[in-house]
Design a protein around this motif. Structure first.
Motif, short mmCIF file in Angstrom:
data_model
loop_
_atom_site.label_atom_id
_atom_site.label_comp_id
_atom_site.label_asym_id
_atom_site.label_seq_id
_atom_site.Cartn_x
_atom_site.Cartn_y
_atom_site.Cartn_z
N VAL A 116 3.54 -4.73 -16.53
CA VAL A 116 2.79 -5.72 -15.75
C VAL A 116 1.44 -5.17 -15.30
CG1 VAL A 116 4.91 -6.83 -14.95
CG2 VAL A 116 3.84 -5.05 -13.54
N ASP A 117 0.53 -6.09 -14.98
CA ASP A 117 -0.78 -5.72 -14.47
C ASP A 117 -0.67 -5.19 -13.04
OD1 ASP A 117 -1.74 -8.22 -12.52
OD2 ASP A 117 -0.29 -8.78 -14.07
N ARG A 118 -1.76 -4.65 -12.53
CA ARG A 118 -1.78 -4.03 -11.20
C ARG A 118 -1.38 -5.01 -10.09
NH1 ARG A 118 -6.90 -0.65 -9.60
NH2 ARG A 118 -5.89 0.62 -11.16
N GLY A 119 -1.91 -6.23 -10.13
CA GLY A 119 -1.61 -7.22 -9.09
C GLY A 119 -0.13 -7.58 -9.05
N THR A 120 0.46 -7.78 -10.21
CA THR A 120 1.88 -8.14 -10.28
C THR A 120 2.74 -6.98 -9.78
OG1 THR A 120 1.42 -9.62 -12.12
CG2 THR A 120 3.71 -8.96 -11.81
N TYR A 121 2.35 -5.77 -10.13
CA TYR A 121 3.08 -4.59 -9.64
C TYR A 121 2.96 -4.49 -8.12
CZ TYR A 121 4.78 0.12 -9.04
OH TYR A 121 5.50 1.21 -8.63
N ASN A 122 1.76 -4.72 -7.62
CA ASN A 122 1.55 -4.70 -6.18
C ASN A 122 2.38 -5.80 -5.50
OD1 ASN A 122 0.28 -3.71 -3.75
ND2 ASN A 122 -0.95 -5.57 -3.78
N GLY A 123 2.49 -6.96 -6.14
CA GLY A 123 3.32 -8.03 -5.62
C GLY A 123 4.77 -7.62 -5.50
N TYR A 124 5.26 -6.87 -6.49
CA TYR A 124 6.62 -6.34 -6.44
C TYR A 124 6.78 -5.44 -5.20
CZ TYR A 124 10.26 -2.87 -7.29
OH TYR A 124 11.32 -2.02 -7.14
N VAL A 138 0.64 -12.27 9.21
CA VAL A 138 1.17 -10.96 8.80
C VAL A 138 0.27 -10.43 7.68
CG1 VAL A 138 3.17 -9.71 7.90
CG2 VAL A 138 3.50 -11.67 9.44
N GLU A 139 -0.55 -9.42 8.00
CA GLU A 139 -1.55 -8.93 7.04
C GLU A 139 -0.95 -8.50 5.72
OE1 GLU A 139 -4.26 -6.02 8.55
OE2 GLU A 139 -4.92 -7.32 10.18
N ASP A 140 0.19 -7.81 5.77
CA ASP A 140 0.80 -7.30 4.54
C ASP A 140 1.21 -8.43 3.60
OD1 ASP A 140 1.49 -5.00 3.02
OD2 ASP A 140 3.61 -5.34 3.49
N VAL A 141 1.41 -9.62 4.13
CA VAL A 141 1.74 -10.78 3.31
C VAL A 141 0.48 -11.59 3.01
CG1 VAL A 141 3.04 -12.94 3.18
CG2 VAL A 141 4.11 -10.90 4.16
N ALA A 142 -0.25 -11.97 4.04
CA ALA A 142 -1.40 -12.86 3.87
C ALA A 142 -2.46 -12.27 2.95
CB ALA A 142 -2.00 -13.20 5.23
N LEU A 143 -2.74 -10.99 3.07
CA LEU A 143 -3.78 -10.37 2.24
C LEU A 143 -3.36 -10.22 0.78
CD1 LEU A 143 -5.10 -7.60 4.65
CD2 LEU A 143 -6.17 -9.79 4.08
N ASP A 171 -0.69 -11.67 -5.11
CA ASP A 171 0.08 -10.67 -5.85
C ASP A 171 1.58 -10.95 -5.75
OD1 ASP A 171 -2.34 -9.45 -6.42
OD2 ASP A 171 -2.03 -7.77 -5.05
N ILE A 172 2.03 -11.31 -4.55
CA ILE A 172 3.45 -11.64 -4.37
C ILE A 172 3.81 -12.85 -5.23
CG2 ILE A 172 5.18 -12.42 -2.70
CD1 ILE A 172 3.58 -10.79 -0.56
N TYR A 173 2.93 -13.85 -5.22
CA TYR A 173 3.17 -15.03 -6.05
C TYR A 173 3.23 -14.66 -7.53
CZ TYR A 173 2.58 -19.51 -8.35
OH TYR A 173 2.75 -20.59 -9.18
N ALA A 174 2.31 -13.81 -7.98
CA ALA A 174 2.29 -13.41 -9.39
C ALA A 174 3.60 -12.73 -9.78
CB ALA A 174 1.11 -12.47 -9.66
#
Length: 142
Positions: free
Chosen positions: A40-48, A109-114, A118-121
């Protein structure tokens, strides 16, 4: 007479093209993730990672749900991107005589809102079946 047939055909095509364009746009909606050779790309990994920190305790490992929060892998088969954002940012209450489901708002919640995209991806990739359970591997150089 040939002119009349041509005019009618042109009018029909002009009316039919917008509907066809809308259908093809809906079916070719751009995916919020990139998966290459199972990575996966960086954003998707970060979403995980962000999902694991902020969402997993209620929605279960890999978005598979729990006894008190829904399976997000299944939910994203029916929720639009906008609906997902609305619920995460503003929360939701579904209270009936037999159950009480409350999703608290995470808009502050910054960890979610920001990192909500990525979480959605990550969850959308899980929902689409292109990312399996467990920690995904990242695409090299991303």
């Amino acid at each position: 007479m040939k002119f009349l047939h041509a005019a009618v055909a042109a009018a029909f095509c002009a009316l039919a093209l917008p509907a066809t364009a809308q259908q093809s746009a809906a079916t070719t909606e751009e995916k919020p993730y990139t998966v290459q050779d199972g990575r996966v790309d960086r954003g998707t990994y970060n979403g995980y990672r962000r999902y694991g920190n902020s969402c997993e305790r209620c929605h279960g490992q890999d978005g598979a749900g729990s006894s008190f929060a829904p399976n997000l892998v299944d939910s994203l088969k029916h929720l639009s991107h906008e609906q997902f954002l609305e619920v995460v940012i503003n929360g939701r209450q579904n209270v009936t005589s037999s159950q009480q489901n409350v999703m608290p708002p995470f808009g502050q919640v910054e960890d979610v809102a920001l990192y909500i995209e990525d979480i959605y991806a990550y969850l959308k990739a899980r929902s689409d079946g292109v990312v399996g359970r467990g920690r995904p591997q990242r695409i090299a150089n991303q």
